[in-house]
Write a protein that holds these residues in place. Sequence first.
Motif, PDB file in Angstrom:
ATOM      1  N   SER A 471       2.530 -11.212 -10.681  1.00 35.95           N
ATOM      2  CA  SER A 471       1.945 -10.112 -11.858  1.00 35.95           C
ATOM      3  C   SER A 471       0.779  -9.354 -11.511  1.00 35.95           C
ATOM      4  N   LEU A 472      -0.450 -10.507 -11.904  1.00 31.85           N
ATOM      5  CA  LEU A 472      -1.694  -9.249 -12.007  1.00 31.85           C
ATOM      6  C   LEU A 472      -1.339  -8.696 -10.697  1.00 31.85           C
ATOM      7  N   ILE A 473      -1.812  -9.242  -9.636  1.00 35.58           N
ATOM      8  CA  ILE A 473      -1.746  -8.257  -8.303  1.00 35.58           C
ATOM      9  C   ILE A 473      -0.550  -6.936  -8.291  1.00 35.58           C
ATOM     10  N   GLY A 474       0.733  -7.643  -8.388  1.00 35.29           N
ATOM     11  CA  GLY A 474       1.352  -6.191  -8.655  1.00 35.29           C
ATOM     12  C   GLY A 474       1.179  -5.547 -10.054  1.00 35.29           C
ATOM     13  N   GLU A 475       0.527  -5.889 -10.744  1.00 35.26           N
ATOM     14  CA  GLU A 475      -0.456  -4.740 -11.797  1.00 35.26           C
ATOM     15  C   GLU A 475      -0.988  -3.897 -10.580  1.00 35.26           C
ATOM     16  N   VAL A 550      -7.704  -2.014 -12.657  1.00 39.11           N
ATOM     17  CA  VAL A 550      -7.573  -2.899 -11.071  1.00 39.11           C
ATOM     18  C   VAL A 550      -9.162  -3.870 -11.143  1.00 39.11           C
ATOM     19  N   LYS A 551      -9.205  -2.576 -11.483  1.00 42.88           N
ATOM     20  CA  LYS A 551     -11.282  -3.383 -11.004  1.00 42.88           C
ATOM     21  C   LYS A 551     -11.257  -5.031 -11.362  1.00 42.88           C
ATOM     22  N   MET A 552     -11.233  -5.153 -13.098  1.00 40.84           N
ATOM     23  CA  MET A 552     -10.592  -6.230 -13.655  1.00 40.84           C
ATOM     24  C   MET A 552      -9.996  -7.493 -12.943  1.00 40.84           C
ATOM     25  N   ILE A 553      -8.908  -6.947 -12.671  1.00 38.73           N
ATOM     26  CA  ILE A 553      -8.134  -7.778 -11.447  1.00 38.73           C
ATOM     27  C   ILE A 553      -8.715  -8.163 -10.464  1.00 38.73           C
ATOM     28  N   THR A 554      -9.112  -7.296  -9.871  1.00 37.99           N
ATOM     29  CA  THR A 554      -9.750  -7.875  -8.438  1.00 37.99           C
ATOM     30  C   THR A 554     -10.434  -9.084  -8.959  1.00 37.99           C
ATOM     31  N   LYS A 555     -11.478  -8.469  -9.575  1.00 36.61           N
ATOM     32  CA  LYS A 555     -12.953  -9.083  -9.820  1.00 36.61           C
ATOM     33  C   LYS A 555     -12.709 -10.565 -10.706  1.00 36.61           C
ATOM     34  N   GLN A 556     -11.769 -10.962 -11.257  1.00 34.55           N
ATOM     35  CA  GLN A 556     -10.828 -11.780 -11.580  1.00 34.55           C
ATOM     36  C   GLN A 556     -10.055 -12.766 -10.727  1.00 34.55           C
ATOM     37  N   ALA A 557      -9.905 -11.881  -9.691  1.00 35.96           N
ATOM     38  CA  ALA A 557      -9.213 -13.341  -8.530  1.00 35.96           C
ATOM     39  C   ALA A 557     -10.651 -13.065  -7.645  1.00 35.96           C
ATOM     40  N   GLY A 558     -11.965 -12.656  -7.709  1.00 37.47           N
ATOM     41  CA  GLY A 558     -13.096 -12.914  -6.872  1.00 37.47           C
ATOM     42  C   GLY A 558     -12.801 -12.119  -5.773  1.00 37.47           C
ATOM     43  N   GLY A 559     -11.994 -10.844  -5.903  1.00 38.15           N
ATOM     44  CA  GLY A 559     -12.080 -10.008  -4.811  1.00 38.15           C
ATOM     45  C   GLY A 559     -12.848  -9.001  -5.032  1.00 38.15           C
ATOM     46  N   GLY A 570      -8.144  14.036   0.671  1.00 38.24           N
ATOM     47  CA  GLY A 570      -6.715  12.670   0.818  1.00 38.24           C
ATOM     48  C   GLY A 570      -7.826  11.444   0.294  1.00 38.24           C
ATOM     49  N   THR A 571      -7.735  10.415  -0.641  1.00 34.66           N
ATOM     50  CA  THR A 571      -8.263   8.967  -0.516  1.00 34.66           C
ATOM     51  C   THR A 571      -7.717   8.035  -0.004  1.00 34.66           C
ATOM     52  N   THR A 572      -8.276   6.443   0.141  1.00 36.95           N
ATOM     53  CA  THR A 572      -7.600   5.726   1.213  1.00 36.95           C
ATOM     54  C   THR A 572      -8.484   5.027   0.139  1.00 36.95           C
ATOM     55  N   PHE A 573      -7.631   3.401  -0.804  1.00 36.43           N
ATOM     56  CA  PHE A 573      -7.878   2.492  -2.117  1.00 36.43           C
ATOM     57  C   PHE A 573      -7.660   1.141  -1.130  1.00 36.43           C
ATOM     58  N   TYR A 574      -8.894   0.212  -1.350  1.00 33.37           N
ATOM     59  CA  TYR A 574      -8.925  -0.806  -0.405  1.00 33.37           C
ATOM     60  C   TYR A 574      -9.334  -2.029  -1.523  1.00 33.37           C
ATOM     61  N   VAL A 575      -7.857  -2.799  -1.589  1.00 33.01           N
ATOM     62  CA  VAL A 575      -8.422  -3.902  -2.281  1.00 33.01           C
ATOM     63  C   VAL A 575      -8.646  -5.742  -0.988  1.00 33.01           C
ATOM     64  N   ARG A 576      -9.228  -6.606  -1.723  1.00 31.48           N
ATOM     65  CA  ARG A 576      -9.487  -7.102  -0.550  1.00 31.48           C
ATOM     66  C   ARG A 576      -9.366  -8.525  -1.836  1.00 31.48           C
ATOM     67  N   ILE A 577      -8.474  -9.514  -1.434  1.00 37.24           N
ATOM     68  CA  ILE A 577      -7.588 -11.033  -1.796  1.00 37.24           C
ATOM     69  C   ILE A 577      -9.065 -12.367  -1.542  1.00 37.24           C
ATOM     70  N   SER A 579      -9.233 -15.171   0.771  1.00 40.39           N
ATOM     71  CA  SER A 579      -8.072 -16.349   0.944  1.00 40.39           C
ATOM     72  C   SER A 579      -7.980 -16.932   0.570  1.00 40.39           C
ATOM     73  N   SER A 580      -9.027 -17.842  -0.373  1.00 39.72           N
ATOM     74  CA  SER A 580      -8.317 -18.830  -1.126  1.00 39.72           C
ATOM     75  C   SER A 580      -7.451 -18.823  -2.527  1.00 39.72           C
ATOM     76  N   GLY A 581      -7.155 -17.208  -2.610  1.00 45.60           N
ATOM     77  CA  GLY A 581      -6.574 -17.035  -3.415  1.00 45.60           C
ATOM     78  C   GLY A 581      -7.192 -17.072  -5.100  1.00 45.60           C
ATOM     79  N   MET A 582      -7.023 -16.716  -5.857  1.00 35.84           N
ATOM     80  CA  MET A 582      -7.447 -16.898  -7.267  1.00 35.84           C
ATOM     81  C   MET A 582      -7.010 -18.401  -8.016  1.00 35.84           C
ATOM     82  N   LYS A 583      -7.651 -18.681  -9.050  1.00 38.80           N
ATOM     83  CA  LYS A 583      -7.829 -19.316 -10.075  1.00 38.80           C
ATOM     84  C   LYS A 583      -6.784 -19.089 -10.284  1.00 38.80           C
TER      85      LYS A 583
END
Length: 597
Positions: A471-475, A550-559, A570-577, A579-583
Motif C-alpha cells: 500500500s505504501l509503495i503503491g502510494e 513520496v519522499k517520506m515513504i521512500t525514506k521509511q523504506a530505506g530508499g 519533461g521529467t523523470t522521477f527515480y525511486v530506489r528500494i 534489495s533487502s526491502g522495507m522493515k
Amino acid sequence: MEQVEHAAQTPLHTVVSDFKQRIGWYISVRWLFLASVALPNLILQFLLPSANIPVVRNLLITIAFVVYNLFFIWALRHIKHKRSLTQFAIFQIILDVVTALYLVFTNGGIESHAVMLLIIPILCSGVLWSKFIMHIVAGLVGISYSVLVTLMLYGIITGPISTEGYSRHDVTGFASTLMFIVSILQVIAFIGGFIINLLRHQSNEIKHARHKASELAGKQIQDAEADRVRTEALIDSIGEGLIVVNEYGNVTDLNIAAEHVLGYKKEEMLGKWWPEAVKALDVEGKIIGPIDRPLVKALETGKPVSRKLAYVSKKGEAIPVFQTAAPFLIGDKPAGGVIVFRDNSQEIKIEQAKDEFISIVSHQLRTPLTAIRLFTEMILQGQVGSLKPEQTDYLNKIEESTIRMIQLVGTILNVSRIEMGRLKVTSVPTSLVQLIDTWVAETKPLADEKKVKIVFRSPRTAIPEVNIDPSLIGEVIHNLLTNAIRYSPGEKGVIEIDLTKDQHGYLISVKDNGIGIPEHEKPKIFTRFYRAQNAVAAVGEGTGLGLYLVKMITKQAGGKVWFESKEGKGTTFYVRIPSSGMKSKAGDRSLASGGKL
Ligand code: ADP
C-alpha cells in the motif's frame, strides 16, 4: 638627591630591603678583605719563617674578626626597621674604624700596613649612603689616624711595636708620610665615590627599566584578564549552547546555556574530548560514532557542519538540538572549533501537537464528507425520485468536490501519520511488476481522459519479489504516475515506466514529456505544500503534498527518490528500494485512502 627622589617613588619595604642588601654586601666585603689579608699572612709565615710573624696573635685576630662578622650577619637578619638599620650600619663603620686603628696601633703606628683596613669603612659608607658621607667618613678617619700616629710618635701612647723609622726630630718626613696617607684616603674616597655613582646610576637605570617592564607586563596581564572576562560575559550572554574546543577536539570552554541543556558543570567538561564527553544520537535514535560527529568532520574538512541530532544529557535524557560545528583557523591551520546548538525539544513538542491537531481534524472531517458523497450518489442514482438535467449537473459537481475533499483529507492524514511515526508498515513479499501494472490500470482512466499514453516495458530479466508494504509503495507509484499524467502535454503525452534491479536494489523510473521543473525551483520540489510556478499555471488544483509523501515513504523504506528535469521538455522521477526491502513497523494507523486530486 637622586636617592631621595628614588626613595620618594619607591615603596618603604623596597627601600628597607635595599638598604639591608647593601649592609649585607658590606659584610661580604669584610669577608673578602679578611681572606685577602689573613691568607697572604699565613702563606708568608710558611715561606719566610725568619720574618718573625706573630702567628698566634694573627690567628686570634682572624678568629675574632670571623666571630665579629658572624655576629653582624646574625644581627642583620633580625633588624627590620630602617632606623635600626641605619644605627646598625653606623655602628659597624665605627667598629671597623676602631678595629683598624687598633691594628694600626698594635702594628707600628704610621708604619703599619693595617692602615689599608681603613679603606673598607670609607668605601662602604659611600655604598650605604652617599659620596658626601664617604668624604666626611674619609676626613674623620684621616683625622683619627693622624691623631693616633702623632700621639704614638711623641710617645704619649705606646703600642707593642714602636714607630721605628721616624724620630720626633724628623717631623717633616713624618708629616709628609702622614699627609700622603691622609690624601690617599681622600683620593680613594674620590675614586670610590665616582665608581659608586656610576654603578648607582646604572643600577637605577636597570631598576627603572625593570620597573617599566613589570608595569607593562602588569598592564598586559590586566588587559588579558579584562579580555577574558569580556569574552566570558559575551559567551554566557548567548542564549544558545556554545562549546569551544581546541584543535584536538578537547573542550576548552562552554557557556551557561550549554551547562544548562547538557546538565554538566564547566569543570566536569574542561579538557574532555567532546565526541566522548557527550554522546549524540541521530534522528532515528542511533548513536553517532565519534568520526561521524559534526565537529570531527568540521575539523577534518575545515568547513562548518550543521545537523539535527540529540545530545545525551548527564541525566541520560536525549535532548533534540539543531547544531552547527565550525572550525576556526589561525593562519591556514585549524586551531580549534566552536559548536553552537539550540535546544529543539520545545519546538518538537509544538510540532507534534500541531500534527496531532491536524490528524484529529482531518479524521473528523472524513466522516461527514463520506456521508455527503454517499447521499449525493444515492440522489444521483434516482433513489429519491427523478432529477432534472440541471439538478443532475449540480449534484455531479457536488460529488466531484466531495471526492476531492476526501482525497485531500486522506493525503493530509497520511502525511501527519507518517510524520508522527504512527503509520503501520506491513512488509510482505511483493512483485513490483504486478504492483506497477495495478497502478497503471488504476490511473488509465485519468490518462485516457488526458489522452496520455502510458508505457510500462516489462523488465528483460525476471524481477524477484521484494519485501515491501504494497500500500505504501503503491502510494508512491500512484503519486508519480498521476503527477506525470497531470503535467503532461495532453495528446502528445507519453509516460514511460521502467523497472530494473542491480546490486543497489530496485529502481523504478517514471518518465514524462511534460512541462518539466524550472531550474531554480528544483531544490524545493520535495518541500511540503510547494508547487512550481509552471505547475500552478498549468493545473490549478494541487496540494504540493504528493511528493513530500513520496519522499517520506521512500525514506521509511530505506530508499531514495530523486529526479531529472528540463523545463518544457519533461521529467523523470527515480525511486530506489533497497534489495533487502522495507522493515515492518508497528503503528496504530494504516494509510488512509487518499490519492491524487
Ligand atoms: P501537486 O502535484 O499536488 O502540486 P506534488 O507534491 O505532487 O504536488 O508535486 C509538487 C510539485 O512538483 C508540483 O506542483 C510540480 O510543480 C512539481 N512536479 C511534480 N511532478 C512533476 C512532473 N511530472 N512534471 C513537472 N512538475 C512536476
